[in-house]
Design an enzyme around this catalytic site. Structure first.
Site, PDB file in Angstrom:
ATOM      1  CG  ASP A  90     -53.455  36.663 100.636  1.00  0.00           C
ATOM      2  OD1 ASP A  90     -52.433  36.039 100.290  1.00  0.00           O
ATOM      3  OD2 ASP A  90     -54.410  36.868  99.860  1.00  0.00           O
ATOM      4  CG  ASP A 101     -50.890  34.427  96.586  1.00  0.00           C
ATOM      5  OD1 ASP A 101     -51.222  34.667  97.759  1.00  0.00           O
ATOM      6  OD2 ASP A 101     -51.443  34.951  95.588  1.00  0.00           O
ATOM      7  CG  HIS A 160     -53.741  35.094  90.957  1.00  0.00           C
ATOM      8  ND1 HIS A 160     -52.407  34.876  91.202  1.00  0.00           N
ATOM      9  CD2 HIS A 160     -54.317  35.263  92.192  1.00  0.00           C
ATOM     10  CE1 HIS A 160     -52.183  34.940  92.506  1.00  0.00           C
ATOM     11  NE2 HIS A 160     -53.336  35.162  93.152  1.00  0.00           N
ATOM     12  CG  HIS A 168     -52.510  39.352  91.024  1.00  0.00           C
ATOM     13  ND1 HIS A 168     -51.872  40.173  91.906  1.00  0.00           N
ATOM     14  CD2 HIS A 168     -53.349  38.587  91.764  1.00  0.00           C
ATOM     15  CE1 HIS A 168     -52.306  39.918  93.137  1.00  0.00           C
ATOM     16  NE2 HIS A 168     -53.197  38.964  93.080  1.00  0.00           N
ATOM     17  CD  GLU A 193     -56.607  34.791  95.708  1.00  0.00           C
ATOM     18  OE1 GLU A 193     -56.780  35.410  96.776  1.00  0.00           O
ATOM     19  OE2 GLU A 193     -55.771  35.131  94.874  1.00  0.00           O
ATOM     20  CD  GLU A 281     -54.010  33.050  97.482  1.00  0.00           C
ATOM     21  OE1 GLU A 281     -53.948  33.865  98.408  1.00  0.00           O
ATOM     22  OE2 GLU A 281     -53.765  33.339  96.287  1.00  0.00           O
TER      23      GLU A 281
HETATM   24 MN    MN Z   1     -52.962  35.696  98.315  1.00  0.00          MN
HETATM   25 MN    MN Z   2     -53.564  35.234  95.293  1.00  0.00          MN
END
Ligand code: MN
Ligand code: MN
Length: 296
Positions: A90, A101, A160, A168, A193, A281
């Site tokens: 990640d 992200d 998010h 976030h 995600e 994600e």
């Molecule tokens: Mn992530």
């Molecule tokens: Mn994330």
């Protein structure tokens, strides 16, 4: 073009640039996830390569394995190596605070159906995302996809919103059916995600943490603690790794800063029944009639 519109375009371009950098780093890092390679080598590669390409890490490279769902990152001097693991990589990249992200699962364990379930759920949510759709509808599509594999979504983890130096933000994007939720609108930036597991579909905090973030500014008196706080402040409110800090009293300083409510720690999240966890994600920008995926 008004200044405001101009500014909006520049911001979108920074989100896209973060995505472009992330894609290169992700592809190169995935090739390094092989049985016998060290986790630390991959994490450090991701973070230095991000900077080399003109970005900054938006958070430490997360490498979570098997029943670890998220928030694992190697510690300083970590000698851990990949085994026949289900590996979640990640990554976060930011350009002037605008974040990409994304996560992929590299399966070395022979359980590719769990990975497919997470990827398909992500694709289903991305297909739906457009102005007027609710985060609840995205959650329903995610849960249905994963259940069609006879697996469980992780109910207490969510996607998010993303905003300037905020990894976030609102709204949460559930990984299950929920009533209502936020209505998406053009210009929203979201990380979706899904997590799929053959376990219970819940995570709990493990008893160790390697990732922290600054949550409150407050003066501290002890020089050793102040020194660590000063280093932490360089990351603004974005998460950072313990191994990024230097101090001969690091553990002590982190405990003091956490006790004072200045730092927040992110314990490793573990699947409650010990199931294998896969994650997929992407970061998306909601457009007039759909969405743009910055990390694909
Ligand atoms: Mn992530
Ligand atoms: Mn994330």
């Amino acid at each position: 073009m008004t200044d405001n519109v101009h500014n909006k375009q520049e911001i979108l371009e920074k989100y896209r640039e973060a995505g472009r950098i992330l894609k290169i780093v992700r592809a190169e890092a995935v090739e390094m996830i092989r049985v016998g390679n060290t986790l630390l080598q991959v994490a450090e590669f991701v973070e230095t390569r991000t900077i080399e390409l003109g970005g900054r890490p938006a958070f430490p490279c997360n490498i979570s394995r098997n029943q670890e769902a998220a928030h694992a990152t190697p510690k300083a001097g970590d000698t851990g190596v990949f085994g026949k693991d289900m590996v979640k990589l990640d990554l976060g990249v930011h350009v002037d605070g605008y974040i990409a992200d994304s996560a992929v699962t590299v399966d070395l364990s022979g359980n590719s159906d769990i990975v497919k379930a997470a990827e398909e759920a992500l694709a289903a949510a991305i297909d739906l995302a457009r102005p007027g759709v609710t985060t609840g509808e995205l959650g329903a599509a995610i849960e249905d996809s994963i259940r069609s594999y006879n697996l469980n979504p992780i109910m207490n983890l969510t996607g998010h919103g993303l905003s300037h130096y905020e990894a976030h933000d609102e709204p949460a994007v559930p990984n299950r059916h929920v009533e209502g939720g936020a209505v998406l609108k053009e210009g929203d930036v979201l990380a979706i995600e899904p997590f799929a597991t053959n376990g219970a579909g819940l995570v709990h905090d493990g008893n160790w943490a390697e990732i922290y973030s600054l949550v409150r500014k407050k003066p501290v008196r002890m020089p050793a603690v102040r020194n660590v706080l000063k280093q932490a402040e360089e990351y603004r409110e974005l998460p950072f790794a313990k191994r990024w800090l230097e101090s001969d009293r690091l553990e002590f300083a982190l405990i003091q800063l956490e006790k004072a409510g200045i730092l927040h720690s992110y314990p490793v999240l573990l699947e409650s029944a010990g199931g294998l966890v896969a994650q997929a994600e992407h970061t998306i920008i909601i457009t007039q009639d759909g969405c743009e995926v910055t990390t694909k």
